[in-house]
Write a protein that holds these residues in place. Structure first.
Motif, PDB file in Angstrom:
ATOM      1  N   UNK A  79      -4.173  -1.171  -7.118  1.00  0.00           N
ATOM      2  CA  UNK A  79      -2.856  -1.006  -6.477  1.00  0.00           C
ATOM      3  C   UNK A  79      -2.057  -2.309  -6.615  1.00  0.00           C
ATOM      4  N   UNK A  80      -2.742  -3.443  -6.403  1.00  0.00           N
ATOM      5  CA  UNK A  80      -2.046  -4.733  -6.539  1.00  0.00           C
ATOM      6  C   UNK A  80      -1.548  -4.913  -7.974  1.00  0.00           C
ATOM      7  N   UNK A  81      -2.394  -4.561  -8.956  1.00  0.00           N
ATOM      8  CA  UNK A  81      -1.990  -4.683 -10.375  1.00  0.00           C
ATOM      9  C   UNK A  81      -0.782  -3.800 -10.663  1.00  0.00           C
ATOM     10  N   UNK A  82      -0.783  -2.626 -10.074  1.00  0.00           N
ATOM     11  CA  UNK A  82       0.324  -1.674 -10.276  1.00  0.00           C
ATOM     12  C   UNK A  82       1.649  -2.299  -9.805  1.00  0.00           C
ATOM     13  N   UNK A  83       1.645  -2.950  -8.642  1.00  0.00           N
ATOM     14  CA  UNK A  83       2.889  -3.586  -8.178  1.00  0.00           C
ATOM     15  C   UNK A  83       3.333  -4.686  -9.134  1.00  0.00           C
ATOM     16  N   UNK A  84       2.362  -5.428  -9.661  1.00  0.00           N
ATOM     17  CA  UNK A  84       2.719  -6.498 -10.591  1.00  0.00           C
ATOM     18  C   UNK A  84       3.304  -5.944 -11.884  1.00  0.00           C
ATOM     19  N   UNK A  85       2.609  -4.941 -12.439  1.00  0.00           N
ATOM     20  CA  UNK A  85       2.979  -4.371 -13.737  1.00  0.00           C
ATOM     21  C   UNK A  85       4.301  -3.593 -13.640  1.00  0.00           C
ATOM     22  N   UNK A 218      12.236   1.230  -7.059  1.00  0.00           N
ATOM     23  CA  UNK A 218      12.062  -0.149  -6.620  1.00  0.00           C
ATOM     24  C   UNK A 218      11.181  -0.153  -5.374  1.00  0.00           C
ATOM     25  N   UNK A 219      10.747  -1.343  -4.964  1.00  0.00           N
ATOM     26  CA  UNK A 219       9.890  -1.441  -3.773  1.00  0.00           C
ATOM     27  C   UNK A 219      10.434  -2.487  -2.810  1.00  0.00           C
ATOM     28  N   UNK A 220      10.238  -2.224  -1.531  1.00  0.00           N
ATOM     29  CA  UNK A 220      10.642  -3.185  -0.501  1.00  0.00           C
ATOM     30  C   UNK A 220       9.813  -4.463  -0.578  1.00  0.00           C
ATOM     31  N   UNK A 221       8.697  -4.409  -1.312  1.00  0.00           N
ATOM     32  CA  UNK A 221       7.877  -5.619  -1.442  1.00  0.00           C
ATOM     33  C   UNK A 221       8.624  -6.699  -2.221  1.00  0.00           C
ATOM     34  N   UNK A 222       9.658  -6.296  -2.967  1.00  0.00           N
ATOM     35  CA  UNK A 222      10.477  -7.286  -3.678  1.00  0.00           C
ATOM     36  C   UNK A 222      11.187  -8.221  -2.691  1.00  0.00           C
ATOM     37  N   UNK A 223      11.293  -7.794  -1.436  1.00  0.00           N
ATOM     38  CA  UNK A 223      11.937  -8.660  -0.433  1.00  0.00           C
ATOM     39  C   UNK A 223      11.076  -9.891  -0.127  1.00  0.00           C
ATOM     40  N   UNK A 241      -2.566  15.594  -3.043  1.00  0.00           N
ATOM     41  CA  UNK A 241      -2.369  15.856  -1.608  1.00  0.00           C
ATOM     42  C   UNK A 241      -3.686  16.089  -0.853  1.00  0.00           C
ATOM     43  N   UNK A 242      -4.546  16.903  -1.415  1.00  0.00           N
ATOM     44  CA  UNK A 242      -5.761  17.291  -0.689  1.00  0.00           C
ATOM     45  C   UNK A 242      -6.867  16.254  -0.712  1.00  0.00           C
ATOM     46  N   UNK A 243      -6.695  15.199  -1.485  1.00  0.00           N
ATOM     47  CA  UNK A 243      -7.762  14.187  -1.588  1.00  0.00           C
ATOM     48  C   UNK A 243      -7.733  13.228  -0.404  1.00  0.00           C
ATOM     49  N   UNK A 244      -6.626  13.148   0.255  1.00  0.00           N
ATOM     50  CA  UNK A 244      -6.388  12.299   1.425  1.00  0.00           C
ATOM     51  C   UNK A 244      -6.618  10.828   1.117  1.00  0.00           C
ATOM     52  N   UNK A 245      -5.749  10.290   0.320  1.00  0.00           N
ATOM     53  CA  UNK A 245      -5.814   8.856   0.069  1.00  0.00           C
ATOM     54  C   UNK A 245      -4.411   8.288  -0.121  1.00  0.00           C
ATOM     55  N   UNK A 246      -4.145   7.240   0.626  1.00  0.00           N
ATOM     56  CA  UNK A 246      -2.858   6.552   0.583  1.00  0.00           C
ATOM     57  C   UNK A 246      -3.099   5.080   0.843  1.00  0.00           C
ATOM     58  N   UNK A 247      -2.034   4.328   1.069  1.00  0.00           N
ATOM     59  CA  UNK A 247      -2.249   2.914   1.349  1.00  0.00           C
ATOM     60  C   UNK A 247      -1.074   2.299   2.106  1.00  0.00           C
ATOM     61  N   UNK A 248      -1.395   1.106   2.643  1.00  0.00           N
ATOM     62  CA  UNK A 248      -0.424   0.324   3.387  1.00  0.00           C
ATOM     63  C   UNK A 248      -0.453  -1.082   2.811  1.00  0.00           C
ATOM     64  N   UNK A 249       0.731  -1.666   2.585  1.00  0.00           N
ATOM     65  CA  UNK A 249       0.783  -3.089   2.223  1.00  0.00           C
ATOM     66  C   UNK A 249       1.358  -3.812   3.446  1.00  0.00           C
ATOM     67  N   UNK A 250       0.569  -4.715   4.004  1.00  0.00           N
ATOM     68  CA  UNK A 250       0.941  -5.355   5.271  1.00  0.00           C
ATOM     69  C   UNK A 250       1.145  -6.853   5.070  1.00  0.00           C
ATOM     70  N   UNK A 251       1.945  -7.456   5.937  1.00  0.00           N
ATOM     71  CA  UNK A 251       2.025  -8.923   5.927  1.00  0.00           C
ATOM     72  C   UNK A 251       0.648  -9.503   6.246  1.00  0.00           C
ATOM     73  N   UNK A 252       0.278 -10.635   5.614  1.00  0.00           N
ATOM     74  CA  UNK A 252      -1.081 -11.173   5.786  1.00  0.00           C
ATOM     75  C   UNK A 252      -1.495 -11.339   7.243  1.00  0.00           C
ATOM     76  N   UNK A 253      -0.577 -11.711   8.117  1.00  0.00           N
ATOM     77  CA  UNK A 253      -0.945 -11.977   9.511  1.00  0.00           C
ATOM     78  C   UNK A 253      -1.453 -10.728  10.239  1.00  0.00           C
ATOM     79  N   UNK A 254      -1.188  -9.546   9.692  1.00  0.00           N
ATOM     80  CA  UNK A 254      -1.580  -8.308  10.369  1.00  0.00           C
ATOM     81  C   UNK A 254      -2.880  -7.714   9.824  1.00  0.00           C
ATOM     82  N   UNK A 255      -3.375  -8.252   8.696  1.00  0.00           N
ATOM     83  CA  UNK A 255      -4.471  -7.564   8.013  1.00  0.00           C
ATOM     84  C   UNK A 255      -5.756  -7.552   8.849  1.00  0.00           C
ATOM     85  N   UNK A 256      -6.035  -8.637   9.563  1.00  0.00           N
ATOM     86  CA  UNK A 256      -7.249  -8.675  10.387  1.00  0.00           C
ATOM     87  C   UNK A 256      -7.238  -7.577  11.439  1.00  0.00           C
ATOM     88  N   UNK A 257      -6.118  -7.428  12.133  1.00  0.00           N
ATOM     89  CA  UNK A 257      -6.015  -6.389  13.169  1.00  0.00           C
ATOM     90  C   UNK A 257      -6.087  -4.999  12.538  1.00  0.00           C
TER      91      UNK A 257
END
Ligand SMILES: Cc1ncc(COP(=O)(O)O)c(C=O)c1O
Length: 390
Positions: A79-85, A218-223, A241-257
């Motif tokens: 997923x990270x590579x996808x945002x870069x590419x 475009x992505x809001x991550x460009x901000x 849809x039926x596989x149930x997989x998605x993701x969240x990109x969070x600011x680093x300070x929130x990842x632990x929580x």
């Protein structure tokens, strides 16, 4: 003795009318009726073969145990590579939390941001689950009425006026469900500027990001901001849809929580689905998906003028997703009733505006172009005949 009853919060969780329509459509089909489905918010295409093969290989390889709560390392990297590419956006894999669909990514964001009594600003019309997710964590939602004049986008002035010291976030979706309208990079930056000045967070639901027909996605991550959360999913563009997989990109300070929340709420997203999703970014998969995107675009190009010829106004051009939010006020003052009659009398299933909020829902119907062009043409023919004879 008092009888046990569901918790009070459940009283505030409304059903999806679209599910009732789908159930009624299926009941009519069971009686032998032919129904054109324009209500369903999921692609009519099967999951691309390379993804299915990756799932089969994962099963054959014995990958049936839990992954880390934040996700399979290979998938977070993919997923990270996808945002870069794709977007030239540098996103560290450590910021990515894999979830069982973006539905759970949205739940995690609310759980990590909202204390009881805090408020979240949402667009109306908008994706109906969001207000319930805020309710689940005892938060409050404040609806920002958006309309065709402004492309169903909230304005910075609206956000500024609605913000209080209890407001934690603004949530927007681009492209939007139900309107298909897009918040461009400049408009997004303007919204972010207001949210940032207030000390809040901007949550952007990008689940329909790759289903854009007029401008490059475009992505809001460009901000590149530490107060922006991005939610995404393999459900729609990637056909999972039926596989149930998605993701969240969070600011680093929130990842632990978020990691702790994920561990406790669901342990990990489905392992087989995560292995499969790695193949979603493979060039051979993207070739298939781009062909499908073109097909969705062709359907939209046909459907929008066809609806307008029926007297349904499409005042804000749907630039993405697979929905048209059409104004039927020239035909009725009750879109809910019209949707019911279209199903029963014309054999066409559509979703009434009532599913998407309180902002003049009686004027609107949502048409999903998640069925083939010939079926869309049949649906429009039937609606035309119904409108002539009713
Ligand atoms: C705007 C929006 N966000 C999130 C979702 C949730 O999708 P999923 O949980 O399959 O990723 C949907 C589904 O229709 C949607 O339309």
């Amino acid at each position: 003795m008092t009888t046990p009853r569901p918790a009070r919060r459940t009283d505030d969780i409304a059903p999806f009318f679209v599910m009732e329509i789908l159930a009624r459509a299926q009941a009519l089909e069971a009686q032998g009726r032919d129904i054109v489905h324009m209500e369903v918010g999921e692609p009519d295409f099967p999951t691309p073969e390379p993804i299915v093969q990756a799932a089969q290989a994962a099963l054959a390889g014995g990958h049936t145990r839990y992954t880390p709560a934040v996700g399979l390392p290979a998938l977070r990297r993919a997923i990270a590579d996808y945002y870069g590419r794709r977007f030239d956006a540098a996103v560290a894999p450590e910021r990515i939390v894999v979830t069982p669909g973006s539905s759970v990514a949205l739940q995690l964001v609310m759980a990590v941001l909202v204390d009881p009594g805090d408020a979240v600003l949402l667009c109306d019309p908008g994706y109906p689950c969001n207000r319930h997710l805020v309710r689940m964590v005892e938060g409050r939602t404040v609806a920002l009425p958006v309309g065709p004049d402004n492309g169903f986008r909230p304005t910075p002035a609206q956000v500024d006026a609605a913000w209080t010291d209890r407001t934690r976030a603004l949530l927007v979706a681009s492209p939007s469900n139900p309107t298909g309208t897009v918040i461009g990079p400049d408009a997004l930056r303007d919204l972010h500027r207001v949210v940032r000045a207030k000390g809040g967070c901007l949550i952007v639901d990008e689940i329909y990001q790759e289903l854009a027909y007029e401008s490059a996605p475009h992505t809001a991550l460009a901000l590149e901001a530490d107060d922006v959360f991005v939610v995404n999913s393999f459900s729609k563009y990637f056909g999972m849809t039926g596989w149930r997989v998605g993701w969240l990109v969070a600011p680093p300070a929130f990842v632990g929580a978020l990691d702790r929340l994920a561990q406790n709420l669901y342990i990990a997203a489905p392992t087989m689905a995560q292995h499969a999703a790695v193949a979603a970014f493979a060039p051979e998969t993207i070739t298939i998906l781009e062909e499908r995107r073109r097909t969705f675009g062709e359907r939209r190009d046909w459907l929008v003028p066809a609806l307008e010829r029926l007297g349904l106004r499409v005042a804000a051009r749907p630039e993405g997703a697979f929905y048209v939010y059409a104004d039927c006020s020239a035909l009725t003052d009750d879109s809910f009733r019209l949707a019911g009659r279209l199903l029963e009398e014309a054999g066409v299933a559509v979703t009434p505006g009532a599913d998407f909020g309180m902002n003049r829902p009686e004027r609107y119907l949502r048409f999903a172009y998640t069925t083939g062009l010939e079926r869309l043409q049949e649906g429009v023919r039937r609606i035309g005949r119904f409108l002539q004879v009713r």
